[in-house]
Design a protein around this motif. Structure first.
Motif, PDB file in Angstrom:
ATOM      1  N   LEU A 292       0.818  -1.205   0.000  1.00  0.00           N
ATOM      2  CA  LEU A 292       0.000   0.000   0.000  1.00  0.00           C
ATOM      3  C   LEU A 292       0.858   1.264   0.000  1.00  0.00           C
ATOM      4  CD1 LEU A 292      -2.791  -1.039   2.534  1.00  0.00           C
ATOM      5  CD2 LEU A 292      -2.892  -1.070   0.031  1.00  0.00           C
ATOM      6  N   TRP A 293       1.943   1.230   0.743  1.00  0.00           N
ATOM      7  CA  TRP A 293       2.801   2.418   0.813  1.00  0.00           C
ATOM      8  C   TRP A 293       3.562   2.621  -0.492  1.00  0.00           C
ATOM      9  CZ3 TRP A 293       3.227   6.714   3.313  1.00  0.00           C
ATOM     10  CH2 TRP A 293       4.411   7.457   3.247  1.00  0.00           C
ATOM     11  N   ARG A 294       4.057   1.528  -1.076  1.00  0.00           N
ATOM     12  CA  ARG A 294       4.818   1.639  -2.309  1.00  0.00           C
ATOM     13  C   ARG A 294       3.959   2.146  -3.464  1.00  0.00           C
ATOM     14  NH1 ARG A 294       6.324  -3.389  -2.856  1.00  0.00           N
ATOM     15  NH2 ARG A 294       5.196  -3.999  -4.719  1.00  0.00           N
ATOM     16  N   MET A 295       2.681   1.785  -3.461  1.00  0.00           N
ATOM     17  CA  MET A 295       1.787   2.161  -4.559  1.00  0.00           C
ATOM     18  C   MET A 295       0.734   3.170  -4.106  1.00  0.00           C
ATOM     19  SD  MET A 295       1.138  -1.449  -6.513  1.00  0.00           S
ATOM     20  CE  MET A 295       0.244  -0.530  -7.766  1.00  0.00           C
ATOM     21  N   ARG A 296       1.062   3.962  -3.099  1.00  0.00           N
ATOM     22  CA  ARG A 296       0.063   4.858  -2.521  1.00  0.00           C
ATOM     23  C   ARG A 296      -0.480   5.852  -3.546  1.00  0.00           C
ATOM     24  NH1 ARG A 296       5.116   5.871  -0.895  1.00  0.00           N
ATOM     25  NH2 ARG A 296       6.004   7.972  -1.067  1.00  0.00           N
ATOM     26  N   THR A 297       0.380   6.340  -4.465  1.00  0.00           N
ATOM     27  CA  THR A 297      -0.102   7.294  -5.458  1.00  0.00           C
ATOM     28  C   THR A 297      -1.048   6.624  -6.445  1.00  0.00           C
ATOM     29  OG1 THR A 297       1.947   8.573  -5.268  1.00  0.00           O
ATOM     30  CG2 THR A 297       0.601   8.926  -7.238  1.00  0.00           C
ATOM     31  N   ALA A 298      -0.668   5.430  -6.923  1.00  0.00           N
ATOM     32  CA  ALA A 298      -1.509   4.730  -7.894  1.00  0.00           C
ATOM     33  C   ALA A 298      -2.827   4.278  -7.272  1.00  0.00           C
ATOM     34  CB  ALA A 298      -0.756   3.521  -8.457  1.00  0.00           C
ATOM     35  N   ILE A 299      -2.791   3.873  -6.000  1.00  0.00           N
ATOM     36  CA  ILE A 299      -4.006   3.354  -5.359  1.00  0.00           C
ATOM     37  C   ILE A 299      -4.901   4.486  -4.883  1.00  0.00           C
ATOM     38  CG2 ILE A 299      -4.893   1.955  -3.457  1.00  0.00           C
ATOM     39  CD1 ILE A 299      -2.300   0.333  -3.594  1.00  0.00           C
ATOM     40  N   PHE A 300      -4.374   5.308  -3.974  1.00  0.00           N
ATOM     41  CA  PHE A 300      -5.210   6.311  -3.318  1.00  0.00           C
ATOM     42  C   PHE A 300      -5.288   7.629  -4.085  1.00  0.00           C
ATOM     43  CE2 PHE A 300      -3.447   3.555   0.020  1.00  0.00           C
ATOM     44  CZ  PHE A 300      -4.635   2.999   0.469  1.00  0.00           C
ATOM     45  N   GLY A 301      -4.432   7.805  -5.084  1.00  0.00           N
ATOM     46  CA  GLY A 301      -4.522   8.979  -5.930  1.00  0.00           C
ATOM     47  C   GLY A 301      -5.260   8.665  -7.214  1.00  0.00           C
ATOM     48  N   LEU A 302      -4.610   7.917  -8.079  1.00  0.00           N
ATOM     49  CA  LEU A 302      -5.195   7.560  -9.376  1.00  0.00           C
ATOM     50  C   LEU A 302      -6.480   6.754  -9.202  1.00  0.00           C
ATOM     51  CD1 LEU A 302      -4.598   7.662 -12.477  1.00  0.00           C
ATOM     52  CD2 LEU A 302      -3.509   5.436 -12.191  1.00  0.00           C
ATOM     53  N   GLY A 303      -6.456   5.744  -8.323  1.00  0.00           N
ATOM     54  CA  GLY A 303      -7.624   4.880  -8.155  1.00  0.00           C
ATOM     55  C   GLY A 303      -8.823   5.607  -7.581  1.00  0.00           C
ATOM     56  N   LEU A 304      -8.599   6.402  -6.536  1.00  0.00           N
ATOM     57  CA  LEU A 304      -9.708   7.121  -5.910  1.00  0.00           C
ATOM     58  C   LEU A 304     -10.285   8.166  -6.861  1.00  0.00           C
ATOM     59  CD1 LEU A 304     -11.359   7.426  -3.334  1.00  0.00           C
ATOM     60  CD2 LEU A 304      -9.679   9.104  -2.532  1.00  0.00           C
ATOM     61  N   ALA A 305      -9.410   8.846  -7.591  1.00  0.00           N
ATOM     62  CA  ALA A 305      -9.897   9.850  -8.543  1.00  0.00           C
ATOM     63  C   ALA A 305     -10.748   9.198  -9.629  1.00  0.00           C
ATOM     64  CB  ALA A 305      -8.709  10.585  -9.165  1.00  0.00           C
ATOM     65  N   GLN A 306     -10.295   8.058 -10.143  1.00  0.00           N
ATOM     66  CA  GLN A 306     -11.068   7.362 -11.176  1.00  0.00           C
ATOM     67  C   GLN A 306     -12.423   6.935 -10.652  1.00  0.00           C
ATOM     68  OE1 GLN A 306     -11.884   3.887 -11.092  1.00  0.00           O
ATOM     69  NE2 GLN A 306     -12.913   3.915 -13.087  1.00  0.00           N
ATOM     70  N   LEU A 307     -12.462   6.362  -9.457  1.00  0.00           N
ATOM     71  CA  LEU A 307     -13.716   5.846  -8.914  1.00  0.00           C
ATOM     72  C   LEU A 307     -14.729   6.971  -8.699  1.00  0.00           C
ATOM     73  CD1 LEU A 307     -15.256   3.393  -7.767  1.00  0.00           C
ATOM     74  CD2 LEU A 307     -14.310   3.978  -5.534  1.00  0.00           C
ATOM     75  N   LEU A 308     -14.303   8.049  -8.063  1.00  0.00           N
ATOM     76  CA  LEU A 308     -15.236   9.148  -7.762  1.00  0.00           C
ATOM     77  C   LEU A 308     -15.694   9.855  -9.019  1.00  0.00           C
ATOM     78  CD1 LEU A 308     -13.512  10.666  -4.578  1.00  0.00           C
ATOM     79  CD2 LEU A 308     -15.460   9.094  -4.691  1.00  0.00           C
ATOM     80  N   LEU A 309     -14.748  10.135  -9.930  1.00  0.00           N
ATOM     81  CA  LEU A 309     -15.104  10.861 -11.145  1.00  0.00           C
ATOM     82  C   LEU A 309     -16.021  10.025 -12.039  1.00  0.00           C
ATOM     83  CD1 LEU A 309     -14.680  13.444 -12.780  1.00  0.00           C
ATOM     84  CD2 LEU A 309     -12.676  12.373 -13.828  1.00  0.00           C
ATOM     85  N   THR A 310     -15.704   8.724 -12.177  1.00  0.00           N
ATOM     86  CA  THR A 310     -16.513   7.856 -13.033  1.00  0.00           C
ATOM     87  C   THR A 310     -17.902   7.652 -12.447  1.00  0.00           C
ATOM     88  OG1 THR A 310     -14.498   6.715 -13.750  1.00  0.00           O
ATOM     89  CG2 THR A 310     -16.590   5.625 -14.198  1.00  0.00           C
ATOM     90  N   ALA A 311     -17.978   7.424 -11.122  1.00  0.00           N
ATOM     91  CA  ALA A 311     -19.285   7.244 -10.479  1.00  0.00           C
ATOM     92  C   ALA A 311     -20.136   8.495 -10.639  1.00  0.00           C
ATOM     93  CB  ALA A 311     -19.091   6.904  -9.000  1.00  0.00           C
ATOM     94  N   ALA A 312     -19.523   9.671 -10.487  1.00  0.00           N
ATOM     95  CA  ALA A 312     -20.275  10.918 -10.631  1.00  0.00           C
ATOM     96  C   ALA A 312     -20.754  11.110 -12.070  1.00  0.00           C
ATOM     97  CB  ALA A 312     -19.407  12.097 -10.193  1.00  0.00           C
ATOM     98  N   ALA A 313     -19.894  10.804 -13.037  1.00  0.00           N
ATOM     99  CA  ALA A 313     -20.267  11.006 -14.437  1.00  0.00           C
ATOM    100  C   ALA A 313     -21.379  10.050 -14.861  1.00  0.00           C
ATOM    101  CB  ALA A 313     -19.036  10.820 -15.333  1.00  0.00           C
ATOM    102  N   ILE A 314     -21.238   8.754 -14.524  1.00  0.00           N
ATOM    103  CA  ILE A 314     -22.263   7.789 -14.908  1.00  0.00           C
ATOM    104  C   ILE A 314     -23.565   8.075 -14.169  1.00  0.00           C
ATOM    105  CG2 ILE A 314     -22.890   5.338 -14.854  1.00  0.00           C
ATOM    106  CD1 ILE A 314     -19.948   4.691 -15.257  1.00  0.00           C
ATOM    107  N   GLY A 315     -23.448   8.415 -12.888  1.00  0.00           N
ATOM    108  CA  GLY A 315     -24.648   8.778 -12.138  1.00  0.00           C
ATOM    109  C   GLY A 315     -25.333  10.000 -12.719  1.00  0.00           C
ATOM    110  N   GLY A 316     -24.534  10.975 -13.171  1.00  0.00           N
ATOM    111  CA  GLY A 316     -25.115  12.164 -13.787  1.00  0.00           C
ATOM    112  C   GLY A 316     -25.847  11.848 -15.077  1.00  0.00           C
ATOM    113  N   VAL A 317     -25.277  10.950 -15.881  1.00  0.00           N
ATOM    114  CA  VAL A 317     -25.940  10.543 -17.118  1.00  0.00           C
ATOM    115  C   VAL A 317     -27.255   9.833 -16.808  1.00  0.00           C
ATOM    116  CG1 VAL A 317     -25.768   9.068 -19.150  1.00  0.00           C
ATOM    117  CG2 VAL A 317     -23.793  10.438 -18.433  1.00  0.00           C
TER     118      VAL A 317
END
Length: 626
Positions: free
Chosen positions: A80-105
């Protein structure tokens, strides 16, 4: 479901997989698409060979449970520490942005806000199994694209846990059928505070039991050296935890994931992964078959254009958003595009979550059936999309030149695998790690492992003679295998098997004596070391110093002896299997070697005496009269 029906369903599932998957692989479609096609053919909406879809999903849920347990075993603090940017940065941004966009549609098309939010969260997930396997098959799993995809997938897998608790809170309809849980909760009739307390107690029991109760049981079984019981207990643990979670109204997958996380830092992690790996592959295949079997073709045929539009819309929207997020995190254009195409589909957890939303009264059954078909079709199209991307984008632009990176699933690709961590192996490991090489150590003595872990040494339990365990430990990526186990016969077998299974590995083995060293070399070892030879040479050198030799002369004597003994070792190797001839040749060669040693060391002594005399002689200036 009676016993006969269960056997018939097992027969149908296995036959479908065995027949369809090799054909799909031969046609270049990939194994995942083969499983999906097989499930669609035998499912209740085509040939109807496996009964109702609800019965089929019983098997699928257990496949998800096993997969989450194995994912939990990989979730270690270091990862988790080694991949903290990919997991909690890239992954969290993708999940929230995608959920918001699909929910908005979905909201724009007139759905209730709570329904739209639920759909956005469910469809934001991607398929861990399909993505990782597809990237692996195409050699794209390492590097920035593979690490980014894995970080996003791991964050999504972690997010599934709170989704199980959050989605029922969005209910706006009467509860329906298909909640995905086939056992009655024991706390269903209790007040909300009591249900919450029971859930907390169950989670605490999993964490406490995994840390303080399960590991001693594993140690007891390991000391008995009963491999089949070890495997049985691992499966029993997963089933028991899943059943406990279900009794208190939680997701069985949640319990399995927690159990895996608790055991992620234990010495049994490698052995658990190895023992459950065959079940993982089989159950994942079974899961994909059930996905295909659960596709309602009646819904597809009623509204084919709507389905095509939803599938293409979902994949294009998710790919576009993922590409934008990846570029925002400074990933290169080609790697961003690869990650975006790989993650454009719906995920396997969508099937379970859609069943949960129907059972909880969040979505109407008709909407859930349509979304199930959308997710299944998008998953089936992923291998095709990646193949097209690889052919027209990667091939046309050229592969990006990048530094090779570790496989995110592992602790980092090891340089060396050390089989046996006794007195001999410990010295080797300390020399390698002190020079910044990564070593994965395996030992089958649980007593030895317990003692070494008290000193802070990371040693994994397992029989290194098992090729599947070596593969789990990273043999396909390692450079060297050091065989330092105590059993001479098992060491020979390990060398032979490892050379056949992993021809790229350089194998260096510890030998008990000269005959054993010959056997190891014939088995395929690239190098051997007699365990007492260097120690004997070192002691002989020390004794020479105590008898009056200088340090330089004693060191030279040791080097001369080592060189001549190696010459003799190689000379006698062709006769190792012919006892009488070997003994006769050994005696003659040893006598010759001893004469050469005496002669060479006598010459060395004369040279040293002359050097000492020259050093002691007065210089010309010292001989001049005062």
């Amino acid at each position: 479901m009676d016993g006969q029906s269960l056997l018939i369903q097992a027969l149908v599932y296995l036959a479908a997989g065995v027949i369809s998957v090799p054909i799909a692989k031969r046609l270049g479609l990939g194994s995942v698409l083969g499983y999906l096609i097989a499930g669609a053919l035998i499912g209740p909406f085509v040939l109807d060979l496996v009964g109702e879809a609800a019965d089929v999903m019983v098997f699928a849920e257990f496949g998800v449970v096993i997969m989450l347990f194995l994912i939990g075993l990989e979730v270690r603090p270091a990862l988790l520490w080694r991949m903290r940017t990919a997991i909690f940065g890239l992954g969290l941004a993708q999940l929230l942005l995608t959920a918001a966009a699909i929910g908005g549609v979905a909201f724009a098309f007139g759905l209730d806000p709570r329904m739209a939010l639920a759909i956005g969260l469910v469809l934001a997930l991607s398929s861990t199994a399909i993505v990782l396997q597809s990237l692996e098959e195409r050699g794209l799993r390492r590097g920035a694209a593979g690490e980014g995809a894995f970080g996003v997938l791991l964050l999504q897998d972690l997010a599934v846990i709170p989704m199980f608790a959050f989605l029922p809170l969005l209910a706006s309809l009467p509860p329906g059928e298909g909640g995905g849980h086939h056992a009655v909760s024991l706390v269903g009739g209790l007040p909300a505070w009591a249900q919450a307390l029971a859930s907390l107690a169950a989670i605490s029991a999993v964490v406490f039991g995994g840390r303080y109760l399960v590991r001693p049981i594993f140690r007891f079984i390991a000391e008995a050296r009963l491999r089949e019981i070890f495997t049985a207990f691992a499966l029993l643990l997963v089933v028991a935890v899943a059943a406990l979670m279900q009794m208190v109204g939680l997701s069985p997958a949640l319990g399995a994931f927690l159990a895996g996380v608790v055991l992620a830092e234990s010495e049994f992690r490698r052995e658990l992964e190895t023992d459950i790996e065959p079940f993982r592959g089989l159950l994942l295949g079974l899961f994909f078959i059930t996905v295909g079997a659960g596709v309602n073709f009646a819904v597809i045929l009623e509204r084919p254009l709507l389905l095509v539009g939803l599938v293409l819309g979902l994949m294009v929207l998710k790919a576009a958003l993922m590409f934008g997020v990846a570029r925002a995190f400074r990933i290169g254009p080609r790697d961003s595009a690869t990650t975006a195409v790989a993650l454009a589909q719906g995920g396997e957890f969508a099937f379970v979550l859609l069943g949960l939303t129907v059972g909880s009264g969040v979505l109407e059954p008709e909407i859930a059936e349509l979304l199930t078909a959308v997710v299944a079709v998008s998953m089936a199209l992923t291998p095709v999309a990646l193949a097209l991307h690889e052919r027209f984008v990667l091939a046309g632009a050229g592969r990006p030149e990048e530094e090779p990176q570790d496989d995110p699933f592992d602790d980092g690709a090891p340089d060396v695998i050390l089989a046996g961590f006794g007195r001999f192996g410990q010295v080797v490991e300390r020399m390698l790690t002190s020079n910044n090489f990564k070593v994965v150590t395996l030992d089958s003595s649980i007593t030895q492992i317990d003692m070494l872990r008290r000193f802070g040494r990371e040693v994994h339990y397992g029989d290194a003679g098992r090729l599947d365990l070596l593969r789990t430990a990273g043999a396909e990526k390692a450079k060297v295998l050091v065989v330092a186990i105590d059993d001479p016969d098992r060491a020979i077998d390990l060398v032979r098997d490892a050379r056949e299974a992993f021809p790229h590995l350089t194998v260096v083995a510890r030998a008990w004596d000269r005959p054993h060293a010959y056997q190891l070399l014939k088995a395929g070892a690239h190098g051997v070391e007699r365990e007492t030879f260097e120690a004997g040479v070192s002691v002989g050198r020390s004794v020479l110093e105590k008898l009056g030799f200088s340090d330089r002369r004693a060191t030279r004597a040791a080097g001369v002896f080592r060189r001549h003994d190696n010459i003799l070792f190689k000379k006698l190797m062709p006769m190792a299997d012919q006892e009488e001839r070997y003994i006769l040749a050994a005696r003659e060669s040893r006598e010759t070697m001893e004469r050469l040693l005496r002669s060479e060391m006598a010459l060395a002594g004369q040279e040293e005496d002359a050097a000492e005399a020259d050093a002691a002689a007065p210089t010309p200036r010292e001989r001049q009269p005062v």
